[in-house]
Write an enzyme that holds these catalytic residues in place. Structure first.
Site, PDB file in Angstrom:
ATOM      1  N   ASN A 195       0.815  -1.228   0.000  1.00  0.00           N
ATOM      2  CA  ASN A 195       0.000   0.000   0.000  1.00  0.00           C
ATOM      3  C   ASN A 195       0.847   1.276   0.000  1.00  0.00           C
ATOM      4  O   ASN A 195       0.509   2.248  -0.661  1.00  0.00           O
ATOM      5  CB  ASN A 195      -0.963   0.008   1.198  1.00  0.00           C
TER       6      ASN A 195
ATOM      7  N   THR B 286     -14.455  37.338 -32.377  1.00  0.00           N
ATOM      8  CA  THR B 286     -15.305  37.088 -31.202  1.00  0.00           C
ATOM      9  C   THR B 286     -16.619  36.589 -31.781  1.00  0.00           C
ATOM     10  O   THR B 286     -17.011  37.012 -32.877  1.00  0.00           O
ATOM     11  CB  THR B 286     -15.539  38.362 -30.350  1.00  0.00           C
ATOM     12  N   HIS B 287     -17.268  35.675 -31.099  1.00  0.00           N
ATOM     13  CA  HIS B 287     -18.513  35.041 -31.598  1.00  0.00           C
ATOM     14  C   HIS B 287     -18.297  34.403 -32.970  1.00  0.00           C
ATOM     15  O   HIS B 287     -19.239  34.319 -33.767  1.00  0.00           O
ATOM     16  CB  HIS B 287     -19.658  36.054 -31.702  1.00  0.00           C
TER      17      HIS B 287
ATOM     18  N   SER C 287      -7.048  11.929 -48.591  1.00  0.00           N
ATOM     19  CA  SER C 287      -8.271  11.128 -48.593  1.00  0.00           C
ATOM     20  C   SER C 287      -8.093   9.967 -49.557  1.00  0.00           C
ATOM     21  O   SER C 287      -7.410  10.094 -50.572  1.00  0.00           O
ATOM     22  CB  SER C 287      -9.436  12.011 -49.045  1.00  0.00           C
TER      23      SER C 287
ATOM     24  N   ASN D  23      -5.806  16.968 -45.123  1.00  0.00           N
ATOM     25  CA  ASN D  23      -6.492  17.045 -43.834  1.00  0.00           C
ATOM     26  C   ASN D  23      -5.504  17.281 -42.691  1.00  0.00           C
ATOM     27  O   ASN D  23      -4.537  16.526 -42.546  1.00  0.00           O
ATOM     28  CB  ASN D  23      -7.257  15.747 -43.587  1.00  0.00           C
TER      29      ASN D  23
ATOM     30  N   TYR E 298      -6.386   1.416   2.339  1.00  0.00           N
ATOM     31  CA  TYR E 298      -6.365   0.928   0.955  1.00  0.00           C
ATOM     32  C   TYR E 298      -7.569   0.063   0.638  1.00  0.00           C
ATOM     33  O   TYR E 298      -7.935  -0.818   1.414  1.00  0.00           O
ATOM     34  CB  TYR E 298      -5.081   0.117   0.709  1.00  0.00           C
TER      35      TYR E 298
ATOM     36  N   GLN F 296      -6.459   0.961  -6.948  1.00  0.00           N
ATOM     37  CA  GLN F 296      -5.495   0.565  -7.977  1.00  0.00           C
ATOM     38  C   GLN F 296      -5.944   1.055  -9.362  1.00  0.00           C
ATOM     39  O   GLN F 296      -5.165   1.071 -10.313  1.00  0.00           O
ATOM     40  CB  GLN F 296      -5.218  -0.939  -7.962  1.00  0.00           C
TER      41      GLN F 296
ATOM     42  N   LYS G 198      -4.271   4.046 -11.771  1.00  0.00           N
ATOM     43  CA  LYS G 198      -3.178   4.045 -12.737  1.00  0.00           C
ATOM     44  C   LYS G 198      -3.544   3.915 -14.214  1.00  0.00           C
ATOM     45  O   LYS G 198      -3.037   4.712 -15.014  1.00  0.00           O
ATOM     46  CB  LYS G 198      -2.140   2.988 -12.344  1.00  0.00           C
TER      47      LYS G 198
END
Ligand code: ARG
Length: 495
Positions: A111, A156-157, A278, A286, A318, A323, A326
């Protein structure tokens, strides 16, 4: 009896399905070197604290050094049957020396062990990520000087708003990258602390030296409370949150690159080596790296949510839920670091179309605000009134399919509003490149302001790079010192 290392109280072994469901070998690989470093340090401490004999310590150290040698040759393979990296090493040690191997696990539990490893891996990752982010920020802030005056529309927008320079846009993103680096660097002091010696959850009755092991492992200090040390995963949440924010920032930059690469914009082009074609449409190019950097952000953000949910109902002490700190976490760290690296490389081959940038600025009337400002500054008109006059003027231009470039027309319209100006003044006011030069407020897109911003970015990035270098150095020196100490002990014992 089960032949597992913990098998004493079990009449039978887990089924293979249970083993597959519960093992962590599949994600523990990256902690192997850290676990061995930790083993070496723990074993030396057990001797110095008078817990293990000199003879057993030598047997243990020599076994560990053998395993470390194998690891460096890529020969140390982990077996799923042994559940995780810790039991794998203990099993291998038992194979080398028999029961003495069991003396390695006095005053320690998986642990505290696993959290020690995970923190060791994460601190290295923090250094790598801060390093890469700083290099990327520096690249953005040292782009060609011409970009200080290359105009593109700022939006903007998603509507063209005001002209800005390419260097200004890059500096904005560089600032975001540096904040992401600073969030990670701030986490360092909470990540780089040692759980080792917390044992299962409550510490131990053996007189171990937690300060000593912390120091030989490059940690700042031991974590104060053993229950907290083995239970907390908030530090993974902190790193994952910084990564999620960082990946999101990069994603926004890539979104702009994708959109601006389209034929409708033609503002920017990625190098051919960062695009694919493509299988059916021969004309396609792309910008796949930019798209994937955007798309992969989902993994990183998802990991933050996964960690929070995984943790939220686990009582202290624990539980196996932990576990699950991870698999996605490692994946998210890898994904984010790779994204930073690739986007940085992509940036090195990115070209802005200056002609198109200027043309778009003209076409979409991006300097209308400049004209309103002119009415305020040289005609004494209140800004709100100026805004109405230019709004009316713009509406007429749009209806007639004209732009502010038509300075004669603009001058006439202004005269109709009782404002006397000249086509030359209108031209000068509305020219996006000249507008850029007239900006003067701190932090603006003015070339001299962006130069200051760029200088500051480079200074911060250089400080970060020095910080990474210092800590990388500290970790490698500390590691070398621990292994040298072990070898010296062995030599002295055999002399
Ligand atoms: N492999 C485990 C993990 O990754 C190590 C700790 C296991 N502890 C336990 N009591 N089962 O978290």
């Amino acid at each position: 009896m089960s032949d597992k290392l913990w098998g004493g109280r079990f009449a039978s072994d887990v089924t293979s399905d249970v083993l597959q469901y519960t093992e962590t070998v599949s994600v523990d690989g990256r902690m192997l070197g850290h676990d061995l470093w930790q083993d070496v340090v723990h074993v030396m401490m057990l001797r110095e604290s008078g817990i293990n004999t000199c003879e057993d310590t030598c047997t243990l150290l020599s076994g560990l050094l053998t395993l470390e040698g194998k690891r460096l040759e890529g020969q140390l393979l982990l077996k799923t049957e042994d559940e995780d990296v810790h039991l794998n090493i203990e099993h291998l040690m038992t194979g080398i020396m028999g029961d003495v191997a069991g003396r390695m696990h006095t005053a320690r539990s998986r642990n505290d062990q696993v959290q020690t490893d995970a923190r060791m891996v994460s601190r290295e990752w923090i250094l790598d990520a801060v390093h890469e982010l700083s290099l990327f920020a520096k690249d953005l802030a040292t782009s060609p000087l011409a970009e200080l005056t290359t105009v593109i529309p700022g939006y903007t927008h998603s509507q063209a708003a005001q002209p800005m320079s390419v260097a200004f846009w890059k500096a904005a993103h560089a600032n975001a990258l540096l904040r992401d680096a600073s969030r990670l660097a701030n986490a360092w002091e909470r990540v780089n602390v040692s759980p080792l010696g917390a044992c299962a959850l409550a510490g131990t009755s053996f007189a171990i030296d937690r300060v000593g092991t912390a120091s030989l492992l490059g940690f700042i200090a031991p974590i104060d409370n053993a229950l907290d040390a083995t239970s907390t995963r908030d530090w993974t949440v902190e790193v994952a949150a910084a990564a999620a924010s960082g990946a999101t920032n990069i994603s926004r930059m890539q979104e702009e690159i994708v959109v601006w690469s389209s034929n409708e914009f033609r503002l920017v082009e990625v190098h051919d080596s960062f695009a694919t074609g493509s299988s059916i449409m021969p004309q396609k190019k792309n910008p796949v790296v930019a798209e994937l950097a955007r798309g992969k952000t989902g993994r990183v953000v998802g990991t933050l949510v996964q960690l929070l949910i995984m943790e939220k109902s686990v009582a202290l002490g624990y539980s196996c839920d932990l576990q699950e700190d991870k698999p996605l976490y490692w994946m998210a760290l890898d994904t984010y670091l790779e994204t930073i690296r690739l986007c940085r490389q992509q940036n090195q081959g990115l070209t802005f179309n200056a002609t198109r940038g200027l043309d778009l600025c003209w076409r979409n009337l991006s300097t209308a605000t400049e004209l309103a400002n002119l009415l305020v500054s040289t005609h004494g008109i209140p800004f709100r009134t100026a805004h109405r006059i230019i709004g009316d003027l713009v509406s007429g231009l749009v209806a007639a399919d004209k732009t502010l470039k038509d300075s004669l027309l603009v001058t006439q319209r202004l005269t109709e509003h009782g404002i006397s100006t000249s086509p030359a003044e209108v031209r000068q006011t509305c020219d996006p490149e000249q507008a850029l030069r007239r900006y003067r407020s701190t932090g603006s897109t003015a070339p001299n302001q962006v130069t200051l911003q760029r200088d500051e970015i480079v200074r911060t990035a250089d400080r970060n790079l020095a910080w990474c270098e210092k800590n990388q150095q500290m970790l490698s020196t500390t590691r070398d010192a621990a292994f040298t100490k072990a070898r010296t002990q062995l030599q002295e014992a055999s002399a």
